[in-house]
Enzyme design. Structure first.
Site, mmCIF file in Angstrom:
data_model
loop_
_atom_site.group_PDB
_atom_site.id
_atom_site.type_symbol
_atom_site.label_atom_id
_atom_site.label_comp_id
_atom_site.label_asym_id
_atom_site.label_seq_id
_atom_site.Cartn_x
_atom_site.Cartn_y
_atom_site.Cartn_z
ATOM 1 N N ASN A 58 0.868 -1.190 0.000
ATOM 2 C CA ASN A 58 0.000 0.000 0.000
ATOM 3 C C ASN A 58 0.901 1.236 0.000
ATOM 4 O O ASN A 58 1.499 1.565 1.020
ATOM 5 C CB ASN A 58 -0.898 -0.028 1.245
ATOM 6 C CG ASN A 58 -1.729 1.229 1.384
ATOM 7 O OD1 ASN A 58 -1.816 2.039 0.459
ATOM 8 N ND2 ASN A 58 -2.350 1.400 2.551
ATOM 9 N N TRP A 59 0.948 1.883 -1.136
ATOM 10 C CA TRP A 59 1.849 3.050 -1.258
ATOM 11 C C TRP A 59 1.296 4.304 -0.603
ATOM 12 O O TRP A 59 1.986 5.306 -0.506
ATOM 13 C CB TRP A 59 2.118 3.342 -2.745
ATOM 14 C CG TRP A 59 3.031 2.376 -3.411
ATOM 15 C CD1 TRP A 59 3.638 1.288 -2.861
ATOM 16 C CD2 TRP A 59 3.466 2.415 -4.788
ATOM 17 N NE1 TRP A 59 4.412 0.645 -3.797
ATOM 18 C CE2 TRP A 59 4.320 1.325 -4.982
ATOM 19 C CE3 TRP A 59 3.192 3.270 -5.862
ATOM 20 C CZ2 TRP A 59 4.921 1.056 -6.215
ATOM 21 C CZ3 TRP A 59 3.783 3.007 -7.081
ATOM 22 C CH2 TRP A 59 4.643 1.910 -7.259
ATOM 23 N N HIS A 87 -9.427 1.544 5.554
ATOM 24 C CA HIS A 87 -8.092 1.673 6.143
ATOM 25 C C HIS A 87 -8.155 2.617 7.340
ATOM 26 O O HIS A 87 -8.951 3.552 7.355
ATOM 27 C CB HIS A 87 -7.107 2.218 5.089
ATOM 28 C CG HIS A 87 -5.693 2.146 5.552
ATOM 29 N ND1 HIS A 87 -5.146 3.097 6.379
ATOM 30 C CD2 HIS A 87 -4.719 1.227 5.325
ATOM 31 C CE1 HIS A 87 -3.883 2.753 6.643
ATOM 32 N NE2 HIS A 87 -3.609 1.625 6.019
ATOM 33 N N GLU A 90 -6.427 5.034 8.166
ATOM 34 C CA GLU A 90 -6.274 6.460 7.821
ATOM 35 C C GLU A 90 -7.581 7.028 7.268
ATOM 36 O O GLU A 90 -7.899 8.192 7.490
ATOM 37 C CB GLU A 90 -5.101 6.621 6.841
ATOM 38 C CG GLU A 90 -3.770 6.431 7.573
ATOM 39 C CD GLU A 90 -2.687 5.735 6.793
ATOM 40 O OE1 GLU A 90 -2.754 5.695 5.557
ATOM 41 O OE2 GLU A 90 -1.747 5.213 7.442
ATOM 42 N N GLU A 135 -5.012 -4.497 11.010
ATOM 43 C CA GLU A 135 -3.965 -3.489 11.136
ATOM 44 C C GLU A 135 -4.178 -2.711 12.427
ATOM 45 O O GLU A 135 -4.971 -1.754 12.461
ATOM 46 C CB GLU A 135 -4.007 -2.514 9.953
ATOM 47 C CG GLU A 135 -3.766 -3.166 8.607
ATOM 48 C CD GLU A 135 -3.197 -2.159 7.592
ATOM 49 O OE1 GLU A 135 -2.128 -2.409 7.052
ATOM 50 O OE2 GLU A 135 -3.838 -1.112 7.372
ATOM 51 N N GLY A 180 2.929 2.571 10.689
ATOM 52 C CA GLY A 180 3.893 3.655 10.484
ATOM 53 C C GLY A 180 4.701 4.014 11.713
ATOM 54 O O GLY A 180 5.343 5.061 11.752
ATOM 55 N N SER A 183 3.830 -1.864 10.252
ATOM 56 C CA SER A 183 5.287 -1.930 10.420
ATOM 57 C C SER A 183 5.885 -3.289 10.028
ATOM 58 O O SER A 183 6.786 -3.798 10.694
ATOM 59 C CB SER A 183 5.684 -1.555 11.858
ATOM 60 O OG SER A 183 5.310 -0.214 12.121
ATOM 61 N N GLY A 207 2.992 -1.029 4.232
ATOM 62 C CA GLY A 207 3.019 0.384 3.861
ATOM 63 C C GLY A 207 4.430 0.808 3.490
ATOM 64 O O GLY A 207 4.923 0.524 2.392
#
Ligand code: 13P
Length: 256
Positions: free
Chosen positions: A9-10, A97, A99, A169, A175, A214, A235
């Site tokens: 996932n960019w 997600h 985010e 997640e 992150g 991570s 990520g």
């Protein structure tokens, strides 16, 4: 046999030029990886998605979008329809997600509609669930993921198990460089597996449950050794073609 699934996932990273450079390296080396037991997908930002579809056309790499609307068309400024994604060869769509939930305020009810729309138009939703640190600290982890699963899947009553992916997640692991331990992840994954069996019967064994948060070339082996971890959603480490190559090329050895 259910194949493992590795997804990069960019997020909001990589211009067209950076996308070109990534695939130049990645596609050159991917032929050396034994893909008989695994699938690999990459989720670029929307601006790179169509371009990436031309780059991966003759390769085994699958395309994933980072979100999608539920309708095929209409007055939905800023959204992309599942039909538009299918047209350019996208197969998977990340939905819910953390985010999207925490920065953009997406609620379970909207996420459920997106999951339904994506599924209905023939794409495979990757429904993301996960608790925050404060929820974990007060012992609410399983309750939170159960609610997110039940509400997120509320419009999917019948299911082809290979057409649904769940990603666990934990928000505190995204992150941060602090991954869930393989034991922490497995505890949630096995709980999710039982939940999916309650919803869809024994065939829920075939639903892939990914871990994300991570993931690195250093910790992917131990995470993947757990029985209910069927793949990873990566990520930061998926932005670098060498790092992502070392993740997707591990030899998976399951604990017995
Ligand atoms: P990181 O691998 O950068 O922690 O991100 C995980 C993630 O959110 C993948 O969807």
């Amino acid at each position: 046999m259910k194949k493992y699934l590795f997804v990069g996932n960019w997020k909001m990273n990589h211009t067209l030029e950076e996308t070109r450079k990534f695939f130049e390296v990645f596609l050159e080396k991917i032929g050396e990886v034994d893909l008989s037991d695994r699938l690999i997908a990459i989720a670029p930002p929307f601006t790179s998605l169509y371009y990436a579809s031309s780059l991966v056309k003759d390769s085994p790499i699958k395309l994933c979008a980072q979100n999608a609307h539920f309708a095929d068309r209409g007055a939905f400024t800023g959204e992309i329809s599942p039909l538009m994604l299918r047209e350019i060869g996208v197969e998977y769509v990340i939905i819910g997600h953390s985010e999207r939930r925490h920065i953009f305020g997406e609620k379970d009810s909207l996420i459920a509609k997106r999951v339904e729309g994506v599924y209905k138009f023939g794409l495979t939703p990757i429904l993301c669930v996960g608790e925050t640190l404060s929820e974990r600290e007060v012992g609410q982890t399983l309750e939170v993921v159960e609610r997110q699963i039940k509400r997120g899947l509320e419009h999917i009553s019948e299911l082809l198990p290979e057409r649904l992916v769940i990603a666990y997640e934990p928000v505190w692991a995204i992150g941060t460089g602090v991954n869930a331990t393989p034991e922490q992840a497995e505890e949630v994954h096995s709980y999710l597996r039982e939940l999916l069996k309650e919803l869809y019967g024994e065939r829920a064994r075939e639903i892939r449950i990914l871990y994300g948060g991570s993931v690195t070339p250093e910790n992917v082996n131990s995470l993947m050794s757990k029985p209910n971890i069927d793949g990873v959603l990566v990520g930061g480490a998926s932005l670098d073609p060498q790092k992502f190559l070392s993740i997707v090329s591990i030899r998976v050895v399951k604990e017995v």
